[in-house]
Design an enzyme around this catalytic site. Structure first.
Site: not given
Length: 338
Positions: A8, A11, A13, A33, A82-83, A161, A186-187
């Site tokens: 990922g 993204g 992060i 992707r 990645a999510s 998650k 993480p928050v």
């Protein structure tokens, strides 16, 4: 030079993680992707870093087996970031649960087959703090797990998650034994954006800056700077004592109106909401402001998290929340994203 795969890679992060890995001397490969995103990602990374950055991107989709064997070939470590993280609530929870769970297992199986030393997986506080109802512990720690079966106190994202992380631990404790795993939880992740393709978490800053709320919902969020999250991934990859551990990645907890006050003082020329909306009005307002639907289970709740392991095991003292909020806002303004 050790080689690291970052899934990922485009993204929020992941982009910061890639640059920190490069700064530490690692060779980095990323997945997306489509390889069509490679040129744009390298341009974004180069602009932010202030120097040329060029990483290899391979095509791999969480929903498909193809591409993962090629992605992990020759790498020493995998950072599975990645999510799916939607802005709006999906029509079906399976739209998030299936790719999150099955994607994690695809990555882990490919890593195991290639002989990768360790996988660090990005999970979330959502896998720890949801589904408790009125029985939530006063202070949440890494021993706690969300109850994904309590649909009233969950979102589809939180369930995805939780289910994905549990599947990952089950795998390395079963057929994937021998593969090292560490997990970062993480928050809400704030901090400097690199592009106008804004992370969902940054809407905590972008919505007030754009005046999209008449006042603030009674919502509180733990806040962590993306630069600390990226560093936590690397420390969890490098440190022997991080194997088999989860790490809550959290700093200060603020109500949204407190976040608004930070923004008001830093950007007095911006007209921003003031005061607190009643919960019933937030629920009504969520019908025309879809991102609010994702946080309705949190109305009126304030969580407390322990970040002891983040500090003692990974050696990270979090950047203060107000600095993360202001860094988010400055970047969004500079990028003309708000």
């Amino acid at each position: 030079m050790a080689k690291v795969l970052v899934t990922g890679a485009t993204g929020f992060i992941a982009s910061h993680l890639i640059l920190q890995l490069i700064e530490r001397g690692y060779e980095v490969r990323g997945t997306a992707r489509s390889t069509d995103k490679a040129a744009r990602l390298n341009e974004i990374l180069s602009d932010y870093a202030g120097k040329p950055v060029a990483i290899e991107i391979v095509a791999a989709d969480l929903n498909k087996d193809e591409g993962w064997a090629e992605a992990v070939k020759g790498v020493d470590f995998v950072q599975h970031v990645a999510s799916p993280f939607p802005t709006d609530a999906p029509k079906s929870a399976d739209e998030l649960i299936i790719p999150a769970r099955d994607g994690a297992l695809r990555v882990l199986r490919a890593a195991k087959a290639e002989g990768v030393k360790r996988v660090v997986m990005t999970s979330s506080m959502a896998a720890i703090g949801y589904g408790w109802g009125d029985k939530r512990p006063d202070t949440l720690t890494e021993v706690h797990w969300s109850n994904a079966d309590n649909l009233k106190d969950n979102t589809a994202y939180a369930r995805s998650k939780t289910i994905a992380e549990k599947a990952a631990w089950d795998y390395v404790n079963g057929e994937g034994a021998g593969l090292e795993l560490s997990v970062i939880n993480p928050v809400a992740v704030l901090g400097p954006a690199m592009s106008r393709d804004v992370s969902s978490s940054l809407q905590l800053v972008s919505q007030p800056l754009e005046g999209k709320l008449p006042a603030f919902p009674k919502l509180s969020f733990g806040i962590i700077d993306v630069r600390d999250v990226a560093r936590a991934h690397i420390e969890a990859m490098e440190r022997p004592e991080a194997v088999g551990e989860r790490f809550i990645c959290a700093g200060d907890v603020l109500w949204m109106d407190e976040m608004g006050e930070v923004l008001r003082q830093a950007f007095p020329d911006r007209k921003m909401p003031k005061g607190t909306l009643p919960n019933w009005l937030v629920r009504l307002f969520a019908q025309i402001n879809p991102p609010l639907k994702q946080v309705l289970p949190e109305l009126g709740k304030k969580r407390a998290y322990s970040n002891k392991k983040l500090k003692t095991v990974l050696g990270i003292d979090p950047i203060p929340a107000d600095e993360a909020i202001i860094a988010s806002a400055k970047s969004l303004i500079e990028l003309d994203a708000v």
